[in-house]
Design a protein around this motif. Structure first.
Motif, mmCIF file in Angstrom:
data_model
loop_
_atom_site.group_PDB
_atom_site.id
_atom_site.type_symbol
_atom_site.label_atom_id
_atom_site.label_comp_id
_atom_site.label_asym_id
_atom_site.label_seq_id
_atom_site.Cartn_x
_atom_site.Cartn_y
_atom_site.Cartn_z
ATOM 1 N N ASN A 31 -62.673 -29.584 9.308
ATOM 2 C CA ASN A 31 -61.617 -28.549 10.870
ATOM 3 C C ASN A 31 -61.612 -29.524 11.447
ATOM 4 O O ASN A 31 -60.432 -29.681 11.855
ATOM 5 C CB ASN A 31 -62.821 -28.704 11.661
ATOM 6 N N HIS A 32 -61.885 -30.929 10.900
ATOM 7 C CA HIS A 32 -61.303 -32.121 12.166
ATOM 8 C C HIS A 32 -59.737 -32.483 11.684
ATOM 9 O O HIS A 32 -58.530 -32.775 12.140
ATOM 10 C CB HIS A 32 -61.740 -34.235 11.871
ATOM 11 N N ARG A 33 -59.176 -32.654 10.532
ATOM 12 C CA ARG A 33 -58.159 -32.753 9.249
ATOM 13 C C ARG A 33 -57.482 -31.107 9.270
ATOM 14 O O ARG A 33 -56.260 -30.940 9.985
ATOM 15 C CB ARG A 33 -58.459 -32.552 7.531
ATOM 16 N N SER A 34 -57.814 -30.442 9.009
ATOM 17 C CA SER A 34 -56.827 -28.942 9.916
ATOM 18 C C SER A 34 -56.442 -29.110 11.880
ATOM 19 O O SER A 34 -54.863 -28.134 12.099
ATOM 20 C CB SER A 34 -57.610 -27.704 9.600
ATOM 21 N N LEU A 35 -57.202 -28.970 12.161
ATOM 22 C CA LEU A 35 -56.930 -29.466 13.851
ATOM 23 C C LEU A 35 -55.783 -30.486 14.017
ATOM 24 O O LEU A 35 -54.979 -30.433 14.767
ATOM 25 C CB LEU A 35 -58.019 -29.965 14.895
ATOM 26 N N ALA A 36 -55.485 -31.671 13.211
ATOM 27 C CA ALA A 36 -54.803 -31.898 13.110
ATOM 28 C C ALA A 36 -53.518 -31.564 12.894
ATOM 29 O O ALA A 36 -52.505 -32.686 13.187
ATOM 30 C CB ALA A 36 -55.552 -33.552 11.705
ATOM 31 N N ALA A 37 -53.669 -30.967 12.263
ATOM 32 C CA ALA A 37 -52.323 -30.396 11.059
ATOM 33 C C ALA A 37 -51.374 -29.816 12.136
ATOM 34 O O ALA A 37 -50.591 -29.925 11.896
ATOM 35 C CB ALA A 37 -52.183 -29.703 10.377
#
Length: 406
Positions: free
Chosen positions: A216-222
């Motif tokens: 979830n953090h990596r997708s929001l970072a994108a």
């Protein structure tokens, strides 16, 4: 048009770079030990401030070291380049015929949806810690690469995708690389270049709603970093299971006796449990371990609340952490401990004095997970620990000058 695409500029491991993802650890000392034992691990790039030679530097101050490590790994042959590929992924369990399957690919960032009124085929379902998101954005910007994938669960054509991936790996011959994780699982990858097979696999992978199972953090970072696409492993329901996600509280704000009294006053039912503390076998009750005692606690449900409001994880946040202990769920005194760590490890941390409370929570059921996602609602942070985890450092996506991402 599918939302799943080949990776435009990929770097494929030649061995020795695979790693647990940066957020899979309950103790930072484990990260330092892994980096010390294997400086070529992708973890040394993802968590440069935890390297043995970091000397107390912050994450941001350590980013130049991450850039240097990645450049060295590419120069010494630890990675080999590939263009416009998807990557077959198989995870084999030790001493078992069972296997999990996935597909490394690039996924459109503008398809991420976090609410019912936000269109998109990629559903993100948990609250996040914004500082972790900022770190992932900074890492991508400084290194120009994505090193660990978002794990996406294909809910529309999962059975078809599972069958196609299993068949593709069977006929693919020897893998491009393999890696063995801390649990003895073998992670194997095969490259698939442009052509009918690649087209079929990307169509199946993007053939229905994709739920964020991990990352979830990596997708929001994108999204925050303005990437057009992000690195993902698209997997299937038959390839994953949900394990418990527990909590350790380093420091209580009340005494153990006051904890029981305040829980009872809040409407909870608290009963002592004989024997060692365990993860509950089903929802509705959480187990607390403190000062050598195990307590079975039924937290008060929210009248008229929906599925999310009355999940054990939500009740723990609202009644125990916020209400009784006065702690925000992001408080540094709370450690979120995934299913790779058994109950006896958590209670051992309490007995050793490194924590004062262990909170043991039954895993979210698949039915509840699906119901929450179909309703486009968010789970409380750190609610689901999917296994097996996609390995970092096997396939990297190089970012383009136009910000197009993977």
């Amino acid at each position: 048009m599918t939302v799943v695409h080949p990776i435009a500029r990929a770097w494929i491991t030649t061995g020795g770079t695979g790693a647990q993802n940066y957020d899979e650890f309950a103790d930072d000392a484990e990260i330092t030990a892994i980096i010390g034992a294997n400086p070529h691990s992708a973890l040394a790039i993802e968590m440069p401030h935890k390297a043995p030679d970091a000397e107390g530097r912050s994450f941001l101050d350590s980013l130049p070291a991450a850039v240097a490590r990645l450049a060295e790994a590419k120069a010494d042959g630890s990675y080999t380049p590939a263009e416009r590929v998807v990557v077959l992924y198989r995870i084999s369990e030790p001493a078992s015929d069972g296997a999990a399957y996935g597909l490394f690919a690039a996924v459109d960032t503008d398809q991420i949806s976090t609410s019912a009124d936000e269109p998109g085929l990629v559903i993100r379902n948990e609250d996040v810690f914004i500082e972790k998101v900022r770190e992932r954005v900074a890492l991508a910007e400084e290194t120009g690469h994505l090193l660990s994938p978002v794990l996406l669960l294909q809910t529309g054509r999962g059975e078809e995708l599972h069958t196609a991936l299993a068949a593709a790996t069977e006929r693919a011959g020897a893998p491009a690389a393999t890696d063995v994780d801390q649990s003895g699982r073998t992670h194997a990858i095969w490259l698939v270049g442009p052509g009918p097979e690649q087209d079929e696999l990307t169509a199946l992978a993007g053939g229905g709603e994709l739920v964020v199972a991990d990352g979830n953090h990596r997708s929001l970072a994108a999204q925050t970093g303005g990437l057009r696409r992000f690195l993902a492993v698209v997997t299937t329901p038959a390839s994953v299971a949900i394990q418990p996600y527990n909590r350790l509280v380093a420091e209580l704000t009340v005494t153990p006796d006051e904890l029981v009294a305040e829980l009872t006053a809040a409407g909870a039912t608290v009963e002592p449990v004989a024997g060692p503390a365990t993860v509950p076998t089903g929802g509705g009750v959480v187990h607390l371990y403190t000062a050598g005692r195990t307590l079975a606690v039924k937290l008060p449900a929210t009248a008229g609340g929906g599925v999310v409001d009355n999940l054990d994880h939500a009740l723990v946040e609202r009644v125990l952490l916020r209400g009784v202990l006065g702690l925000d769920p992001g408080d540094k005194r709370i450690t979120y401990v995934g299913g790779d760590y058994p109950a006896e490890w958590l209670t051992g941390e309490v007995d050793a004095g490194r924590a004062e409370l262990a909170v043991l929570i039954a895993p979210v059921t698949v039915d509840d997970f699906v119901a929450v996602n179909l309703a486009r609602q968010k789970l409380p942070r750190k609610s689901t620990w999917f296994t097996p985890k996609a390995r970092a450092g096997l396939v990297l996506a190089q970012l383009g000058d136009d910000g197009a991402g993977a």
